[in-house]
Design an enzyme around this catalytic site. Structure first.
Site, PDB file in Angstrom:
ATOM      1  N   LYS A   1      84.035  78.823  20.275  1.00 31.56           N
ATOM      2  CA  LYS A   1      84.681  77.604  19.807  1.00 31.56           C
ATOM      3  C   LYS A   1      84.224  77.353  18.369  1.00 31.56           C
ATOM      4  O   LYS A   1      83.234  76.679  18.115  1.00 31.56           O
ATOM      5  CB  LYS A   1      84.305  76.426  20.709  1.00 31.56           C
ATOM      6  CG  LYS A   1      85.040  75.136  20.382  1.00 31.56           C
ATOM      7  CD  LYS A   1      84.632  74.027  21.336  1.00 31.56           C
ATOM      8  CE  LYS A   1      85.353  72.727  21.010  1.00 31.56           C
ATOM      9  NZ  LYS A   1      84.932  71.622  21.925  1.00 31.56           N
TER      10      LYS A   1
ATOM     11  N   HIS B   1      75.842  74.843  20.025  1.00 35.25           N
ATOM     12  CA  HIS B   1      76.256  73.590  19.415  1.00 35.25           C
ATOM     13  C   HIS B   1      76.233  73.718  17.889  1.00 35.25           C
ATOM     14  O   HIS B   1      75.367  74.393  17.327  1.00 35.25           O
ATOM     15  CB  HIS B   1      75.323  72.450  19.836  1.00 35.25           C
ATOM     16  CG  HIS B   1      75.586  71.966  21.217  1.00 35.25           C
ATOM     17  ND1 HIS B   1      74.714  71.149  21.905  1.00 35.25           N
ATOM     18  CD2 HIS B   1      76.633  72.188  22.063  1.00 35.25           C
ATOM     19  CE1 HIS B   1      75.208  70.882  23.110  1.00 35.25           C
ATOM     20  NE2 HIS B   1      76.364  71.501  23.216  1.00 35.25           N
TER      21      HIS B   1
END
Length: 218
Positions: A57, A154
């Site tokens: 992502k 993250h």
């Protein structure tokens, strides 16, 4: 919750997929689209799963940047699970294939439906295991907050953390991955036992496509 899910009738591939999701804390969509090529070359003595940036992502301009590949240290339990999964789906392009179309990846809904049938509808979803990992490991190892974020891929909140993340800290990530696996799978059945648990009634095509290799040869 994990015991309830593994006792719920379902195909072993789905249960093994759920176990890998818990152990690796990757995003469900990333896990279910994993080709065997990414796991075929794992070093048994020092296994690290390298997920290409293209499958992560990330912003579009970063997806061709090999330096942004995500590294996932594999615990001994994760490697055990991969080995059992290989005995069922090793001939398919995807490690977790679709039950009715072996050349396609498993539907992400398969993992969610398993949790629903286990009694966790509106209580827990596959993606929630990432939050579970983050919460529990941060409570136990608060000094490793940045490393735990790195394990979850993250995005760094600032340039300082970005520099910290680029250092990789792979040794500690391997330690944390094993600590997590030992904790979350304590008193759980071995991966191979998931092959023999209760199965959901499946269409004949699924049973044929995903039979263990040894049985298919017979």
């Amino acid at each position: 919750m994990l015991l309830a899910a593994w006792k719920t009738p379902s195909h072993p591939v789905t249960k093994l997929g759920l176990r890998l999701l818990v152990l690796t804390a990757v995003r469900p969509g990333t896990l279910i689209t994993t080709p065997w090529t990414e796991w075929n070359g794992l070093d048994e003595d020092d296994p690290v799963w390298q997920i290409p940036a293209a499958r992560m992502k990330l912003k579009l301009q970063h997806k061709d940047d090999e330096e942004r590949d995500h590294l996932v240290p594999m615990s001994s339990q994760a490697m055990e699970t991969v080995a059992v999964l290989r005995s069922i789906t090793g001939r398919c392009p995807f490690a977790l294939p679709n039950g009715r179309h072996a050349h396609k990846a498993m539907s992400e809904n398969a993992l969610g439906y398993l949790l629903n049938r286990a009694g966790y509808h509106h209580k827990h979803v596959p993606h929630g295991f990432r939050s579970t990992f983050s919460t529990i490991m941060n409570e136990r190892y608060p000094a490793d907050r940045q490393i735990i974020d790195l394990m979850l891929a993250h995005t760094p909140k600032d340039k300082v953390e970005g520099a910290y993340n680029r250092a990789e800290h792979l040794h500690r990530r391997k330690e944390l991955a094993q600590l997590w696996a030992d904790l979350i799978l304590k008193d759980m059945p071995a991966a191979e036992e998931l092959l023999h648990g209760p199965r959901k009634n499946l269409k004949e095509v699924e049973a044929v496509t995903l039979e263990p290799r040894a049985r298919r040869r017979g």
